[in-house]
Design a protein around this motif. Structure first.
Motif, mmCIF file in Angstrom:
data_model
loop_
_atom_site.group_PDB
_atom_site.id
_atom_site.type_symbol
_atom_site.label_atom_id
_atom_site.label_comp_id
_atom_site.label_asym_id
_atom_site.label_seq_id
_atom_site.Cartn_x
_atom_site.Cartn_y
_atom_site.Cartn_z
ATOM 1 N N VAL A 128 14.015 18.822 38.969
ATOM 2 C CA VAL A 128 15.331 18.470 39.500
ATOM 3 C C VAL A 128 16.042 17.499 38.567
ATOM 4 N N SER A 129 15.303 16.509 38.038
ATOM 5 C CA SER A 129 16.016 15.567 37.165
ATOM 6 C C SER A 129 16.456 16.263 35.876
ATOM 7 N N THR A 130 15.670 17.224 35.385
ATOM 8 C CA THR A 130 16.114 17.963 34.200
ATOM 9 C C THR A 130 17.412 18.711 34.477
ATOM 10 N N LEU A 131 17.479 19.359 35.649
ATOM 11 C CA LEU A 131 18.689 20.129 35.981
ATOM 12 C C LEU A 131 19.898 19.210 36.110
ATOM 13 N N VAL A 132 19.707 18.081 36.807
ATOM 14 C CA VAL A 132 20.832 17.168 37.032
ATOM 15 C C VAL A 132 21.312 16.620 35.689
ATOM 16 N N ALA A 144 32.810 22.821 32.214
ATOM 17 C CA ALA A 144 34.015 23.272 32.912
ATOM 18 C C ALA A 144 34.002 24.786 33.095
ATOM 19 N N PHE A 145 33.546 25.534 32.070
ATOM 20 C CA PHE A 145 33.441 26.988 32.229
ATOM 21 C C PHE A 145 32.478 27.334 33.359
ATOM 22 N N ALA A 146 31.327 26.651 33.375
ATOM 23 C CA ALA A 146 30.318 26.927 34.398
ATOM 24 C C ALA A 146 30.885 26.651 35.788
ATOM 25 N N ALA A 147 31.618 25.537 35.929
ATOM 26 C CA ALA A 147 32.190 25.207 37.228
ATOM 27 C C ALA A 147 33.297 26.202 37.591
ATOM 28 N N TYR A 148 34.055 26.630 36.581
ATOM 29 C CA TYR A 148 35.112 27.624 36.804
ATOM 30 C C TYR A 148 34.498 28.908 37.359
ATOM 31 N N ALA A 149 33.421 29.361 36.719
ATOM 32 C CA ALA A 149 32.780 30.592 37.178
ATOM 33 C C ALA A 149 32.211 30.418 38.582
ATOM 34 N N PHE A 150 31.716 29.216 38.865
ATOM 35 C CA PHE A 150 31.094 28.975 40.173
ATOM 36 C C PHE A 150 32.137 29.044 41.286
ATOM 37 N N TRP A 186 29.037 17.299 40.413
ATOM 38 C CA TRP A 186 27.956 18.065 39.781
ATOM 39 C C TRP A 186 27.734 17.590 38.351
ATOM 40 N N ARG A 187 28.828 17.372 37.636
ATOM 41 C CA ARG A 187 28.697 17.026 36.219
ATOM 42 C C ARG A 187 28.253 15.588 36.009
ATOM 43 N N GLY A 188 28.725 14.650 36.857
ATOM 44 C CA GLY A 188 28.530 13.246 36.534
ATOM 45 C C GLY A 188 27.426 12.516 37.268
ATOM 46 N N THR A 189 26.780 13.169 38.258
ATOM 47 C CA THR A 189 25.802 12.441 39.064
ATOM 48 C C THR A 189 24.637 11.917 38.238
ATOM 49 N N ALA A 190 24.282 12.640 37.176
ATOM 50 C CA ALA A 190 23.113 12.256 36.388
ATOM 51 C C ALA A 190 23.186 10.804 35.940
ATOM 52 N N PHE A 191 24.371 10.375 35.524
ATOM 53 C CA PHE A 191 24.513 9.000 35.030
ATOM 54 C C PHE A 191 24.133 7.998 36.112
ATOM 55 N N CYS B 48 21.431 23.744 43.849
ATOM 56 C CA CYS B 48 22.891 23.627 43.722
ATOM 57 C C CYS B 48 23.277 23.295 42.280
ATOM 58 N N PHE B 49 22.466 22.473 41.634
ATOM 59 C CA PHE B 49 22.770 22.138 40.236
ATOM 60 C C PHE B 49 22.433 23.302 39.319
ATOM 61 N N LEU B 50 21.431 24.103 39.730
ATOM 62 C CA LEU B 50 20.985 25.192 38.864
ATOM 63 C C LEU B 50 21.997 26.333 38.807
ATOM 64 N N LEU B 51 22.635 26.639 39.958
ATOM 65 C CA LEU B 51 23.458 27.851 40.023
ATOM 66 C C LEU B 51 24.540 27.907 38.942
ATOM 67 N N PRO B 52 25.389 26.865 38.793
ATOM 68 C CA PRO B 52 26.401 26.954 37.727
ATOM 69 C C PRO B 52 25.786 27.013 36.329
ATOM 70 N N LEU B 53 24.672 26.273 36.133
ATOM 71 C CA LEU B 53 24.019 26.281 34.823
ATOM 72 C C LEU B 53 23.414 27.644 34.536
ATOM 73 N N GLY B 54 22.802 28.205 35.588
ATOM 74 C CA GLY B 54 22.127 29.485 35.416
ATOM 75 C C GLY B 54 23.087 30.575 35.000
ATOM 76 N N TRP B 55 24.333 30.477 35.470
ATOM 77 C CA TRP B 55 25.319 31.510 35.121
ATOM 78 C C TRP B 55 25.478 31.609 33.606
ATOM 79 N N ILE B 56 25.571 30.447 32.942
ATOM 80 C CA ILE B 56 25.781 30.483 31.487
ATOM 81 C C ILE B 56 24.629 31.194 30.810
ATOM 82 N N VAL B 57 23.396 30.811 31.208
ATOM 83 C CA VAL B 57 22.224 31.372 30.548
ATOM 84 C C VAL B 57 22.118 32.870 30.821
#
Lengths: 311, 301
Positions: A128-132, A144-150, A186-191, B48-57
């Motif tokens: 989970v920490s890797t993903l975040v 931004a592209f990833a969020a756009y697609a989502f 989604w993008r900034g929580t990691a910090f 939830c964090f994986l889904l947008p990332l997974g799309w790119i891959v």
């Protein structure tokens, strides 16, 4: 941030008793290595700030006579700013964006994740920490592209909602602010998560143990022990995430372009559009100046909270 | 089944056996249930964090990529080979490297030089300067881009790679200077004192003694600036006009505008090519400084 190292002045002769003029000359000589940094900062940081104040009093434009010879128009840009219905709207959207995505979203989720990580099993914590962190490390435009697609009408979110029988709306058009706020969380929580993980790890275990022995519940320990102990990290992190979120441009620009209309135009987007889309550089500069002042106020508050560490 | 696993059915026995062990099980009453819940929540958040990332891959290797994340029916590298042309990818990536490495070098050089007197001498100048630098780390750079544009028009620096490099270096400098000074503060002064008594100048001790000792710190600062510049879209978007000078961040946006609504697979493939270097660098920098928290720690101060 350690304090200044003890000055090795004593090693180079009887300086403390030297007269004042040699003192000044010695300091001047020692300051020479600072010249490149000072020149860079003066030219490209201070320069634009000064230019921003100056330019906001002119009618500079991208093309036409006002581009070559901008005239001094006094407070006209600021008067237009107050008369323009887009400006208060944009100010409100910026406040909404910062509070919802940074102050509430990133900080609460970051703190929550940092707490949960402590009682998670190793593989879950690592994954989970890797993903975040991955969402945070990605270049902003790729995120931004990833969020756009989502959030796109044909995107992943609506596919998921469709899977449980809900026809999702076109998020980017019908709820643009919600989409960009969630994307920024989604993008900034990691910090925030990393800052809080580090802070919680430094809370002395004896205190939490003592509270447990005294019968404090998990929630009571969080509210009365952990949070007060890490309050410095909380205030620092709140300021930093606020300042970062205040200047988010790419994420919103790619996802919605500030639209539909100006429904997701925060101040950076509005300044850009006024200056380059509508060619009103002077007007865009006035918006930029307002943002710089807001940023400066936050910076001063932040620096005051860090004061003991510089001194 | 579910009831027994979440709530202990026999309350008497666990308490009797649990009492002596209480201090060890500090997490909460019913630590196993709490742990299970924590893990479950984390897995959901992770998804939830994986889904947008997974799309790119996944979209990057999907022959029929859509905007929805999904396992590709046919694996293909056609998306990658389609975008891996000089004008589409390699030139913009080279420009991005030039911009990032250039501003990294300028920033590191300026901040090492400046950090030395700030770290080693106690001068009246230090405090106001450090405050100004700290203030500079907080300024919203995106707010500045409109005035920077008109300033660059005046200075005739628009569409100039060196101009952009120096601007990016200057915006990264406050944070880099702050980090460098902290790294330098942790190098003990006693080593230099010996060199000073032997007659070495300040610049000699900086080069021969301090810099070799803080090599990992300098690498961290350089990579930090490099990653920032590599991912920066807005600054080159405003300051560089001709396509042959634009870095990957800008050219990928142009690609998105032109083909983004049809060639999702290629967009994702291009994104992967563009993002992989900074992910690699991030892993490197977390190794260098011993933990993944270094960047946040450095930012935190």
């Amino acid at each position: 941030m350690t304090t200044l190292a003890p000055a090795p002045a004593g090693a180079r002769g009887p300086e403390p008793s030297a007269p004042r003029r040699t003192h000044v000359r010695r300091d001047a000589r020692r300051l020479v290595p600072l010249v490149p940094a000072v020149v860079l900062l003066a030219l490209f940081m201070l320069g634009p700030v000064v230019w921003s104040f100056y330019g906001s009093f002119t009618n500079a434009a991208l093309t036409g006579p006002a581009a070559a010879n901008p005239e001094f128009v006094g407070l006209e840009n600021y008067a237009n700013l107050l008369a323009d219905p887009d400006f208060p709207k944009s100010l409100w959207l910026t406040v909404l964006f910062v509070i919802a995505s940074a102050v509430v979203g990133q900080n609460l989720l970051g703190l929550g994740l940092a707490m949960l990580m402590r009682s998670a099993v190793g593989p879950v914590r690592a994954a989970v920490s890797t993903l975040v962190v991955a969402a945070w490390v990605l270049p902003e435009i790729v995120a931004a592209f990833a969020a756009y697609a989502f959030f796109h009408a044909d995107g992943t979110l609506n596919a998921l909602l469709g899977g449980v029988g809900i026809a999702g709306p076109d998020w980017l058009f019908e709820h643009p602010m919600l989409a960009v706020i969630l994307a920024n969380v989604w993008r900034g929580t990691a910090f925030s998560m990393m800052v809080y993980s580090a802070a919680i790890a430094e809370v002395p275990p004896e205190i939490t143990e003592a509270a447990t022995v005294d019968g404090a519940s998990a929630v009571q320990r969080l509210v009365w022990v952990t949070l007060p102990t890490i309050r410095r990290s909380i205030s620092t992190n709140l300021m930093l995430t606020t300042l970062q979120t205040l200047s988010v441009f790419t994420l919103i620009y790619v996802m919605t372009g500030g639209g539909p209309g100006t429904d997701s135009s925060t101040l950076p987007i509005l300044a850009y559009q006024e200056a380059f889309k509508f060619a009103q550089v002077g007007y865009g500069t006035a918006i930029a100046t307002v943002m710089l002042v807001i940023g400066a106020v936050f910076s001063v508050v932040y620096i005051r909270s860090l004061k003991p560490e510089v001194d | 089944m579910t009831a027994t696993s979440t709530a202990p059915a026999t309350p008497a026995a666990p308490i009797d056996r649990g009492r002596p062990r209480r201090p060890a099980a500090l997490v909460a009453p019913g630590p196993r249930a709490t742990r299970l819940a924590a893990n479950l929540v984390l897995v959901v958040v992770g998804l939830c964090f994986l889904l947008p990332l997974g799309w790119i891959v996944l979209a990057s290797v999907d022959a029929q990529a859509t905007l929805t994340v999904g396992l590709p029916e046919a694996l293909t590298f056609a998306n990658f080979s389609a975008v891996m042309t000089p004008e589409q990818t390699w030139v913009p990536l080279a420009n991005a490297f030039l911009l990032s490495a250039g501003s990294g070098l300028v920033t590191v050089l300026a901040s090492v030089l400046a950090a030395y007197p700030l770290s080693r001498y106690r001068m009246r100048f230090n405090k106001p300067f450090l405050y100004a630098v700290l203030f500079g780390t907080c300024l919203p750079i995106t707010a500045m881009m409109v005035p920077v544009y008109s300033l660059f028009v005046r200075l005739n620096l628009l569409d100039s790679l060196p101009g952009t490099i120096f601007f990016m270096a200057a915006t990264a400098l406050p944070m880099a200077l702050w980090m460098t000074k902290n790294f330098m503060d942790s190098v003990p002064v006693s080593l230099e004192e010996a060199a000073w008594t032997d007659g070495a100048s300040a610049m000699t001790t900086l080069r021969r003694i301090v810099l070799p000792l803080m090599r990992p710190g300098i690498a961290v600062v350089f990579i930090f600036v490099f990653i920032q510049a590599w991912g920066n879209f807005f600054v080159p978007f405003v300051l560089l006009l001709s396509p042959e000078k634009q870095p990957a961040a800008v050219s990928i946006f142009a690609f998105f505008g032109q083909y983004g609504s049809v060639a999702y697979g290629q967009l994702a493939a291009y994104s992967m090519l563009y993002a992989l270097p900074v992910i690699g660098l991030y892993v490197l920098v977390s190794r260098l400084s011993g933990s993944g928290f270094s960047l946040a720690g450095a930012v935190k101060g």
